[in-house]
Design an enzyme around this catalytic site. Structure first.
Site, short mmCIF file in Angstrom:
data_model
loop_
_atom_site.label_atom_id
_atom_site.label_comp_id
_atom_site.label_asym_id
_atom_site.label_seq_id
_atom_site.Cartn_x
_atom_site.Cartn_y
_atom_site.Cartn_z
N HIS A 75 6.02 13.19 2.91
CA HIS A 75 5.03 14.24 3.14
C HIS A 75 5.43 15.18 4.27
O HIS A 75 5.05 16.36 4.27
CB HIS A 75 3.66 13.62 3.44
CG HIS A 75 3.10 12.83 2.31
ND1 HIS A 75 2.06 11.94 2.46
CD2 HIS A 75 3.45 12.76 1.00
CE1 HIS A 75 1.79 11.36 1.30
NE2 HIS A 75 2.63 11.85 0.41
N ARG A 110 2.32 3.50 -0.44
CA ARG A 110 3.10 4.52 -1.15
C ARG A 110 4.01 5.28 -0.19
O ARG A 110 4.65 6.24 -0.56
CB ARG A 110 2.18 5.47 -1.91
CG ARG A 110 1.49 4.81 -3.09
CD ARG A 110 0.70 5.83 -3.91
NE ARG A 110 -0.51 6.25 -3.22
CZ ARG A 110 -1.29 7.26 -3.61
NH1 ARG A 110 -0.96 7.96 -4.69
NH2 ARG A 110 -2.38 7.58 -2.94
N PHE A 111 4.02 4.88 1.07
CA PHE A 111 5.04 5.25 2.05
C PHE A 111 5.13 6.76 2.30
O PHE A 111 6.22 7.30 2.51
CB PHE A 111 6.41 4.69 1.61
CG PHE A 111 6.33 3.30 1.09
CD1 PHE A 111 5.99 2.25 1.94
CD2 PHE A 111 6.49 3.02 -0.25
CE1 PHE A 111 5.85 0.96 1.47
CE2 PHE A 111 6.34 1.73 -0.74
CZ PHE A 111 6.03 0.70 0.13
N CYS A 112 3.98 7.42 2.31
CA CYS A 112 3.92 8.86 2.59
C CYS A 112 4.86 9.65 1.67
O CYS A 112 5.44 10.66 2.08
CB CYS A 112 4.25 9.15 4.05
SG CYS A 112 3.04 8.49 5.21
N ALA A 113 5.01 9.15 0.45
CA ALA A 113 5.79 9.85 -0.58
C ALA A 113 5.05 9.69 -1.90
O ALA A 113 5.61 9.23 -2.89
CB ALA A 113 7.20 9.30 -0.65
#
Length: 442
Positions: A134, A369-372
């Site tokens: 992000h 979701r690991f900022c993706a």
């Protein structure tokens, strides 16, 4: 092969002489409590999120802390030393990342801060891939998103088509996916961007702690990274690259240090790094980054790459042997990947799995979701994944402790009872004591 026999074989392999950590981190020897009152060695496989400092970095920060003082305009001896530390660190960053003579190094808080700074200076459209963190997706004011294809080669063709379709000022790409660890070919991407009149910025938050990257050799125009992912978690990051856009941009922060002269009617802003570094800089953070980069150079690129390659192979092969688990990948032809693996479960919750790994086995990983989110939602079949990541302080013993715990939990489930809370899964009865340092913080 049954789950029980797999666990037994894993435990047997764990008794062999393992590959040791390549460097000591400040958390070496750390033991953590687990449910039931025991204490076990901490297995930290959440390094892709944030890494403890290298011991060499922590020692350097401790040595320079008594000399901390104001910078750039102070006349005291400590102020002179603090100024030399900041500017020496700036030079060290420039050298490590192969900055050109005309490039500037601007110290920021982290990669997100660095990319937001660059976003304020880009004079046109920005092309990005949908696989970005992000931090490299949200800041751009005029953004055109290209969906990554199943192959790296197909993705390059898709980017070329987009750049040819309509001019863009910048191509912004990750150097390595924070979800899958897969590397993108920076030099080829730079050549592609330049062929269509665009510059290229590389989000090196994941790449720089694992691989050395050179602006001059790759042809990249900008590089952004964080100290906290590079074993220097003291609140600093950096943006390195071409000065002209940054010199023409509105100062990122308005305040002292960014100005040459101020009257009630006008302001004369500085150029160079000072234009975007208003206020007192993070002296210790900048010095910590320089110390970490020096340690990378001391260890050597071949040793770092070989160490990580061996760990990544062991981690990936072990996960592939666990029934009911699937590794997530973005590409089917990625030539190389870092020691970052994200898995999903056929059944059950990875959030519960991550909580049990910590509470029952002392293993730290990350679920989500690991900022993706766009990438994860496209390539995964479940709503969340579990990520394990290795680094300089990881050895085969840590990999094997994780794999033993993973196999047990997937096959048998957690021993304790857990409840789902707004902060994630928590043990219903948590008897793990908290250290006294939290009382000082409170």
């Amino acid at each position: 092969m049954t789950g029980a026999s797999t666990v037994a074989e894993r435990k047997a392999r764990a008794t062999e002489t393992p590959l040791m950590p390549l460097a000591a981190l400040a958390d070496r020897g750390l033991v953590v409590p687990v449910l039931g009152g025991d204490r076990v060695p901490h297995t930290n496989l959440d390094l892709a999120a944030s890494a403890p400092p290298l011991v060499a970095v922590a020692q350097h920060v401790a040595e320079i802390t008594p000399w901390y003082s104001s910078v750039h305009r102070g006349t005291g001896y400590a102020s002179e030393l603090a100024t030399e530390l900041v500017e020496g660190s700036r030079a060290a960053v420039a050298r490590h990342v192969g900055a050109r003579d005309e490039d500037v190094v601007v110290f920021t808080r982290n990669t997100t801060d660095a990319l937001n700074l660059l976003a304020s200076a880009v004079p046109g459209d920005v092309v990005v891939l949908d696989l970005e963190h992000h931090a490299n997706l949200l800041p751009w004011r005029s953004r055109r998103v290209v969906v990554a294809q199943p192959s790296v080669e197909g993705t390059l063709l898709a980017l070329e088509a987009e750049l040819a379709r309509c001019p863009a000022a910048l191509l912004a790409v990750t150097g390595a996916s924070n979800v899958t660890g897969e590397l993108l070919p920076i030099a080829r991407l730079a050549e592609l961007a330049h062929a269509h009149g665009a510059r290229i910025a590389v989000d090196a938050a994941q790449l720089l702690p694992h691989r050395r990257v050179s602006l001059a050799e790759s042809g990249a125009d900008y590089l952004a990274f964080s100290g906290h992912k590079a074993y220097a978690p003291y609140g600093a990051g950096a943006l390195v690259g071409r000065a002209d856009w940054l010199d023409a941009a509105t100062p990122y922060l308005a305040g002292g240090g960014a100005v040459a002269d101020v009257s009630l009617d006008a302001v004369a802003w500085r150029t160079g790094p000072e234009r975007h570094e208003a206020g007192t800089p993070n002296v210790l953070g900048a010095a910590a980054i320089a110390a970490a980069l020096a340690e990378f150079e001391r260890l050597g690129e071949p040793a770092r790459a070989a160490h990580e390659s061996a760990l990544a192979a062991r981690l990936g092969a072990g996960i592939d042997r666990v029934a009911g688990v699937r590794r997530i990948r973005a590409f089917d032809d990625a030539p190389e990947a870092l020691g970052i693996v994200t898995l999903e479960l056929e059944h059950g919750s990875v959030g519960l799995l991550a909580a049990a790994l910590s509470a029952e086995h002392g293993v730290s990983v990350r679920a989500g979701r690991f900022c993706a989110h766009p990438l994860f939602d496209r390539v995964a079949s479940r709503s969340n994944g579990l990520r394990a990541s290795v680094g300089l302080g990881t050895g085969e013993a840590e990999i094997d402790r994780f794999l033993v715990a993973l196999e047990q939990l997937v096959a048998e489930g957690p021993r304790a009872k857990y409840r789902r809370t707004p902060e994630g899964w928590k043990p219903v009865s948590d008897d793990r004591p908290r250290p006294a340092l939290l009382h000082r913080a409170g």
